[in-house]
Write a protein that holds these residues in place. Structure first.
Motif, PDB file in Angstrom:
ATOM      1  N   SER A   1       0.197 -11.734  -4.334  1.00 21.33           N
ATOM      2  CA  SER A   1      -0.376 -10.667  -3.526  1.00 21.33           C
ATOM      3  C   SER A   1      -1.800 -10.400  -4.009  1.00 21.33           C
ATOM      4  O   SER A   1      -2.202 -10.841  -5.090  1.00 21.33           O
ATOM      5  CB  SER A   1       0.461  -9.385  -3.650  1.00 21.33           C
TER       6      SER A   1
ATOM      7  N   GLY B   1       2.465  -6.382   1.416  1.00 21.78           N
ATOM      8  CA  GLY B   1       3.541  -6.277   2.387  1.00 21.78           C
ATOM      9  C   GLY B   1       3.929  -7.587   3.045  1.00 21.78           C
ATOM     10  O   GLY B   1       5.003  -7.697   3.645  1.00 21.78           O
ATOM     11  N   ALA B   2       3.070  -8.598   2.931  1.00 16.77           N
ATOM     12  CA  ALA B   2       3.342  -9.901   3.548  1.00 16.77           C
ATOM     13  C   ALA B   2       3.796 -10.953   2.551  1.00 16.77           C
ATOM     14  O   ALA B   2       4.094 -12.084   2.938  1.00 16.77           O
ATOM     15  CB  ALA B   2       2.085 -10.395   4.277  1.00 16.77           C
TER      16      ALA B   2
ATOM     17  N   ASP C   1       3.451 -10.232  -7.640  1.00 13.92           N
ATOM     18  CA  ASP C   1       2.867  -8.983  -7.171  1.00 13.92           C
ATOM     19  C   ASP C   1       2.498  -8.152  -8.388  1.00 13.92           C
ATOM     20  O   ASP C   1       3.292  -8.053  -9.338  1.00 13.92           O
ATOM     21  CB  ASP C   1       3.895  -8.241  -6.305  1.00 13.92           C
TER      22      ASP C   1
ATOM     23  N   GLU D   1      -1.528 -10.001   1.440  1.00 17.10           N
ATOM     24  CA  GLU D   1      -1.390  -8.573   1.190  1.00 17.10           C
ATOM     25  C   GLU D   1       0.031  -8.296   0.700  1.00 17.10           C
ATOM     26  O   GLU D   1       0.969  -9.021   1.053  1.00 17.10           O
ATOM     27  CB  GLU D   1      -1.701  -7.767   2.444  1.00 17.10           C
TER      28      GLU D   1
END
Length: 254
Positions: free
Chosen positions: A127, A188-189, A107, A186
């Motif tokens: 991400s 958050g996933a 990320d 994304e």
């Protein structure tokens, strides 16, 4: 199921445990998870545990950053003797050799030593905010913890030279296009995707997975002898008979 992280006495890591996996979160948010000597030492302790009790390892960052690189304040003070010790390269090679697969969930920034840690993993998923690269030559050093050989194996010489010699930083789409990462999600996933991948790995026979990883990384001259030796072990395993019996019985019912 959300992971419950605990420090377990670590100063730079948070750890969450499940039966078949360990999730380690790099946790130096004030310096964008820069890899310092304390983090190296603590990751060696994680390796100690996973060598004794093999499980899948997920490595992620915190606060939207995987790892911004090695700790420059420490790196600036290192001298020739420190380079010859291979402080980071020794750790990353050990992580690459762990018995069961390693997943790097990337990320934000994954630069320098942070990128080299990711290259040592078996799987890299990212991400949409990821930025991957090796800017070491801009700081007067080289990426000596694996990028100079692992990266070419992963993406080929032309792209590796762009990253290492010309300072190219890859975004998520570019990293996916050259197969440096295999999935983009994304932010958050991202961790759910890492666990979904770990679920797929965990559904395989653990001994077969361990031996497949070991043989995969054997030197070219060792094949096919090492393949046959590993298969000989598995042909005698109880799991092989049980799994194949289940497969055949399920096939009869169709």
């Amino acid at each position: 199921m959300a992971d419950e992280f605990v420090a377990e006495g670590f100063a730079t890591l948070l750890v969450a445990r499940r039966a078949d996996r360990l999730h380690v979160r790099l946790n130096r948010p004030d310096v964008r998870n820069a890899i310092d000597q304390a983090m190296v030492d603590e990751l060696h302790l994680i390796c100690d545990e996973l060598e004794r009790e093999p499980r899948i390892l997920i490595i992620s960052g915190s606060n939207g950053v995987f790892a911004s690189g090695a700790d420059i304040a420490q790196l600036r003070e290192r001298r020739a003797a420190d380079a010859l010790q291979g402080i980071n390269s020794g750790l990353f090679s050990r992580i690459a050799r762990l018995p069961l697969p390693v997943i790097a969930a990337l990320d934000g920034w994954a630069l320098g030593g942070g990128a080299e840690l990711a290259y040592a993993a078996d799987f890299r998923i990212a991400s949409s905010t990821v930025r991957l690269g090796n800017p070491e030559t801009a700081l007067g050093i080289i990426p000596a913890a694996g990028a100079l050989w692992r990266l070419a194996e992963l993406v080929g010489e032309p792209v590796a030279k762009e990253i290492i010699l010309a300072g190219r930083i890859l975004n998520a789409a570019e990293a996916l296009a050259v197969h440096l990462v295999t999935e983009v999600h994304e932010p958050g996933a991202l961790l759910a995707a890492a666990h979904a991948l770990a679920d797929r790995i965990g559904a395989q026979d653990p001994l077969a997975t361990r031996l497949a990883k070991q043989v995969f990384h054997a030197q070219a001259g060792a094949h096919p002898r090492v393949d046959n030796e590993a298969q000989a072990i598995l042909f005698e395993s109880e799991a092989k008979f049980a799994r194949m019996t289940t497969f055949l019985e399920r096939k009869k019912k169709r």
